[in-house]
Write an enzyme that holds these catalytic residues in place. Structure first.
Site: not given
Ligand code: NAD
Length: 443
Positions: A156, A210, A214, A255, A263, A266, A269, A334
């Site tokens: 997403l 994945k 990216n 893109f 930025g 993702c 990182k 971020r």
């Molecule tokens: P985020 O930081 O917004 O959310 C992570 C959540 O997990 C937080 O609310 C945190 O409190 C919670 N958490 C941490 N440890 C926990 C535990 N043990 N039990 C329950 N909850 C816990 O992260 P995000 O942006 O949603 O990204 C999550 C993952 O998905 C990452 O690996 C990221 O790379 C991947 N991802 C993100 C996106 C994006 O657009 N943000 C897109 C695709 C994939």
């Protein structure tokens, strides 16, 4: 089907609400009690278009609820998704501590599940190849319950996440057990009315897909940014080149925008984690390393442009910034290019005033009084010596030049996204800087 989502961030909350929309019963779990309380009150922890309505509707219909207790949620669930953060460590590798902590907690919670049950534990977080084995070991150490580990990475886009989840281009399922594949197919049945969008592969291939996605997207951006630098040197226009190559069906138009550098949580990182994997395996990933380096350079470009314009320092200068989030339609800051710019401008002696439709509070939480925040774009342009566009929100794409001309102290526009009308700006007496664009294109 009853499922649990662990983590209610950008991915976990959208996934949970999305699965509830497909008709499943979803419990979202987070260790952050404040966040869970907010969600129970129907308040969103971040800005994402369409999400409040989706969450509200599914909560109201009793298909979506929130808790801090995995023990409450996990025992009756057919699938448990891990959607917690995987931030970068110092050496660039992905920090799996949240993922493995969640895995151990899930294992403990499974102790209370029916002994004859079977649960699929699915990593949705972006994790390095081989993580599924670590998740399996972490769960196994805590339970005798039957389970499988699958990978279902998320693609997403923040800002359009709800659409992406409900209408994905494809769903990647990495699973080695047919039973786990069947269960994931069943979960995603809601999106498969027209075509089968599920691609089944090995767990390792799914994990790597994945990162590959990216890295490919980031590569396109860095490539265009480097070409933009050539354009500036030879008097070509990157916008013409973008259209010229984007119309080739082998390349496609997406893109390919030169700009202030990518930025977000993702790209940087995940590229660093992929580069680390290459080093660890002794497989050179030269392209990946170069992409990230080029982006770090690009993020400094706008600041350098402003500083150079004013002769090398910005003492006594006031610089306005439009757009602070890492991209439009999100409040996520971020690794946002605006943050690098702010640091550069402050270090050069400027005072900085910023405007963003939604990211202001996050910037304030991070930087406090180091920058002024305006609640209106023209207030952020008042008395400034230069105005820089970093994030191309719709409302910032067509500035009222006459109004800017009267409110700005000096008439300098730095368009970090090549969206402002440059001829009109020049005609109105502004000095206009774009990215990879001469003022007048040589033909
Ligand atoms: P985020 O930081 O917004 O959310 C992570 C959540 O997990 C937080 O609310 C945190 O409190 C919670 N958490 C941490 N440890 C926990 C535990 N043990 N039990 C329950 N909850 C816990 O992260 P995000 O942006 O949603 O990204 C999550 C993952 O998905 C990452 O690996 C990221 O790379 C991947 N991802 C993100 C996106 C994006 O657009 N943000 C897109 C695709 C994939």
């Amino acid at each position: 089907m009853r499922i649990t989502i662990v983590g209610t961030g950008y991915v976990g909350l959208v996934t949970g609400a999305g699965f509830a929309e497909f008709g499943h019963h979803v419990t979202c779990v987070d260790v952050d009690a404040k966040r869970i309380e907010m969600l129970r009150q129907n308040e969103m922890p971040f800005h994402e278009p369409g999400l409040p309505e989706l969450v509200r509707r599914n909560t109201m219909h009793g298909r979506l609820d929130f808790t801090t207790s995995l023990r409450e949620a996990v025992p009756g669930s057919a699938a448990v998704f891990i959607a917690v953060g995987t931030p970068s460590r110092e050496d660039g590798s992905a920090d799996l501590k949240y993922v493995l902590e969640a895995a151990r907690d899930i294992g403990r919670a499974l102790q209370a599940a029916p002994a004859d049950g079977y649960t699929v534990i699915v990593t949705k977080s972006t994790v390095p190849v081989g993580t599924a084995d670590k998740v399996r070991a972490a769960v196994e150490a805590e339970t005798k319950h039957a389970f499988a580990v699958a990978s279902n990475p998320e693609f997403l886009k923040e800002g359009d996440a709800v659409n992406d989840f409900l209408k994905p281009a494809r769903v990647i399922v990495g699973a080695d057990e047919p039973r786990a594949v069947d269960l994931l197919r069943e979960l995603y049945r809601g999106i498969m009315r027209t075509t089968d969008r599920i691609q089944v592969m090995s767990v390792r291939s799914a994990e790597l897909t994945k990162y590959a996605a990216n890295a490919m997207l980031a590569t396109r951006i860095s490539f265009m940014n480097e070409l933009a630098a050539i354009c500036e040197t030879v008097g070509a226009d990157i916008e013409s080149i973008r259209k010229g190559i984007g119309s080739d069906p082998r390349i496609g138009p997406k893109f390919l925008f030169a700009g202030a550098g990518y930025g977000g949580s993702c790209f940087g990182k995940d590229l660093r984690a992929l580069a680390y994997l290459g080093r660890e395996l002794d497989v050179p990933l030269q392209v990946v390393n170069a992409v990230d380096r080029a982006n770090e350079r690009q993020k400094r470009l706008l600041g350098e442009r402003v500083i150079k314009h004013f002769g090398g320092h910005l003492d006594g200068k006031r610089i306005g910034i439009w757009g602070l989030a890492f991209k439009p339609e999100t409040d996520d800051i971020r690794e946002a290019p605006a943050l690098s710019l702010i640091e550069q401008l402050l270090a050069a002696g400027a005072t900085v005033v910023g405007y963003d439709p939604v990211a202001g509070p996050n910037v304030h939480a991070l930087l406090g009084d180091r920058i002024e925040l305006a609640t209106d774009p023209y207030a952020a342009a008042h008395n400034v010596d230069a105005l820089v566009l970093v994030t191309e929100w719709h409302e910032l794409r067509q500035p009222d030049l006459a109004r800017l001309a009267t409110t700005m102290r000096a008439k300098v526009l730095v368009d970090g996204r090549n969206v402002w009308p440059r001829e009109a700006a020049v005609a109105a007496g502004f000095t206009y800087y774009g990215i990879g664009r001469p003022l007048v294109e040589r033909r």
